[in-house]
Design a protein around this motif. Structure first.
Motif, PDB file in Angstrom:
ATOM      1  N   PHE A  64      35.075   1.217 130.575  1.00 22.84           N
ATOM      2  CA  PHE A  64      35.219   1.223 129.274  1.00 22.84           C
ATOM      3  C   PHE A  64      34.202   0.038 128.459  1.00 22.84           C
ATOM      4  O   PHE A  64      33.726   0.151 127.362  1.00 22.84           O
ATOM      5  CB  PHE A  64      36.602   0.672 128.924  1.00 22.84           C
ATOM      6  N   ALA A  65      34.101  -1.098 129.349  1.00 23.34           N
ATOM      7  CA  ALA A  65      33.361  -2.134 128.815  1.00 23.34           C
ATOM      8  C   ALA A  65      31.945  -1.782 128.683  1.00 23.34           C
ATOM      9  O   ALA A  65      31.181  -2.204 127.787  1.00 23.34           O
ATOM     10  CB  ALA A  65      33.318  -3.343 129.665  1.00 23.34           C
ATOM     11  N   MET A  72      27.468  -0.814 120.888  1.00 22.44           N
ATOM     12  CA  MET A  72      27.061  -1.978 120.306  1.00 22.44           C
ATOM     13  C   MET A  72      25.455  -1.843 120.282  1.00 22.44           C
ATOM     14  O   MET A  72      24.814  -2.301 119.175  1.00 22.44           O
ATOM     15  CB  MET A  72      27.549  -3.328 120.786  1.00 22.44           C
ATOM     16  N   LEU A  73      25.133  -1.906 121.438  1.00 18.99           N
ATOM     17  CA  LEU A  73      23.438  -1.841 121.576  1.00 18.99           C
ATOM     18  C   LEU A  73      22.822  -0.857 120.891  1.00 18.99           C
ATOM     19  O   LEU A  73      21.754  -0.994 120.470  1.00 18.99           O
ATOM     20  CB  LEU A  73      23.062  -1.814 123.191  1.00 18.99           C
ATOM     21  N   LEU A  74      23.322   0.609 121.000  1.00 21.20           N
ATOM     22  CA  LEU A  74      22.773   1.527 119.960  1.00 21.20           C
ATOM     23  C   LEU A  74      22.925   1.331 118.766  1.00 21.20           C
ATOM     24  O   LEU A  74      21.992   1.547 117.987  1.00 21.20           O
ATOM     25  CB  LEU A  74      23.563   2.792 120.579  1.00 21.20           C
ATOM     26  N   VAL A 123      28.861  -8.402 126.430  1.00 23.55           N
ATOM     27  CA  VAL A 123      29.925  -7.134 127.143  1.00 23.55           C
ATOM     28  C   VAL A 123      29.405  -6.644 128.430  1.00 23.55           C
ATOM     29  O   VAL A 123      30.163  -6.296 129.268  1.00 23.55           O
ATOM     30  CB  VAL A 123      30.409  -6.303 125.596  1.00 23.55           C
ATOM     31  N   PHE A 124      28.116  -6.319 128.330  1.00 23.83           N
ATOM     32  CA  PHE A 124      27.546  -5.264 129.268  1.00 23.83           C
ATOM     33  C   PHE A 124      28.066  -6.059 130.604  1.00 23.83           C
ATOM     34  O   PHE A 124      28.225  -5.202 131.589  1.00 23.83           O
ATOM     35  CB  PHE A 124      26.054  -5.356 129.135  1.00 23.83           C
ATOM     36  N   PRO A 125      27.878  -7.549 130.898  1.00 22.05           N
ATOM     37  CA  PRO A 125      28.130  -7.717 132.423  1.00 22.05           C
ATOM     38  C   PRO A 125      29.564  -7.685 132.793  1.00 22.05           C
ATOM     39  O   PRO A 125      29.928  -7.707 134.060  1.00 22.05           O
ATOM     40  CB  PRO A 125      27.748  -9.261 132.110  1.00 22.05           C
ATOM     41  N   ILE A 126      30.508  -7.423 131.914  1.00 20.91           N
ATOM     42  CA  ILE A 126      31.827  -7.353 132.190  1.00 20.91           C
ATOM     43  C   ILE A 126      31.805  -5.847 133.157  1.00 20.91           C
ATOM     44  O   ILE A 126      32.786  -5.786 133.992  1.00 20.91           O
ATOM     45  CB  ILE A 126      32.851  -7.040 130.909  1.00 20.91           C
ATOM     46  N   SER A 127      31.182  -5.122 132.739  1.00 23.83           N
ATOM     47  CA  SER A 127      31.050  -3.685 133.664  1.00 23.83           C
ATOM     48  C   SER A 127      30.555  -3.722 135.007  1.00 23.83           C
ATOM     49  O   SER A 127      30.500  -2.690 135.925  1.00 23.83           O
ATOM     50  CB  SER A 127      30.128  -2.504 132.707  1.00 23.83           C
ATOM     51  N   LEU A 128      30.111  -4.934 135.283  1.00 20.39           N
ATOM     52  CA  LEU A 128      29.746  -5.131 136.768  1.00 20.39           C
ATOM     53  C   LEU A 128      31.025  -5.264 137.683  1.00 20.39           C
ATOM     54  O   LEU A 128      30.996  -5.023 138.900  1.00 20.39           O
ATOM     55  CB  LEU A 128      29.176  -6.327 136.939  1.00 20.39           C
TER      56      LEU A 128
END
Length: 200
Positions: A64-65, A72-74, A123-128
């Motif tokens: 989800f993250a 957001m990036l798109l 937000v992207f590093p939350i998906s790690l």
């Protein structure tokens, strides 16, 4: 001239942002790398023979993250692209059609693009912590990449976000039109008389 420079900067930021978004090198190991929308794998020591895949929709993104970050990036990239088209149209349009080139929504669009991009990058590093990232990076967790290293795609996206956020702070140069004056010489009084130029 100034409009052309701004248009070139806007187009450059848009192209760099697109390159970082399609890059699979945001986080990487010796045999696997992944980015926001793409991932690649290869055999040990044979990096030139890669097998790559893409997440074709938000439904295919594993976390989800990650989905929020991708959206957001798109969105930030779309705003950058719109801003670049706006800048290019103002740079190429005749002056009489766009007399107030320094005003308008373009600084706001640029700032909104920068904010969306920065939020997506945070937000992207939350998906790690997602199962996909844990399988790729082994002991990864939120904001901890485990055995993955930071790749050039993520670094490029960060630099692009910094540049995109700095550009709205640099305002368009304000050109002040100096009122022209006619200088008359009077031979009787030996003095100079300044008169404003009459509008035609």
């Amino acid at each position: 001239m100034v409009g052309s420079v701004w248009a070139a900067l806007g187009l450059s930021l848009t192209c760099i942002s697109a390159l970082s978004l399609i890059s699979p090198a945001w986080f990487q190991t010796t045999t696997f790398s992944f980015g926001v929308f793409t991932y690649c794998s290869w055999s040990q020591g044979d990096r030139w023979n890669q097998s790559c895949g893409t997440f074709r929709s938000l439904d295919n993104i594993p976390d989800f993250a990650w989905k929020v970050s991708a959206a957001m990036l798109l969105g930030g990239w779309l705003l950058l692209a719109f801003n670049a088209i706006l800048l290019l149209s103002w740079a190429l349009a005749p002056k009489r059609l766009c007399p107030r080139r320094g005003s308008g929504p373009m600084l706001g669009v640029q700032a909104a693009a920068a904010i969306a991009t920065i939020v997506g990058l945070l937000v992207f590093p939350i998906s790690l912590a997602s199962p996909f990232a844990k399988e790729a990076c082994l002991v990864s967790s939120m904001y901890c990449s485990g055995q993955c290293q930071l790749g050039w795609g993520y670094v490029t996206a960060i630099l692009n976000a910094v540049l995109a956020s700095l550009l709205p702070m640099i305002k368009w140069p304000h050109v002040t039109e100096v009122q022209q004056r006619t200088i008359l010489f009077s031979s009787d009084t030996q003095s100079i008389i300044l008169m404003p130029e009459m509008s035609k």
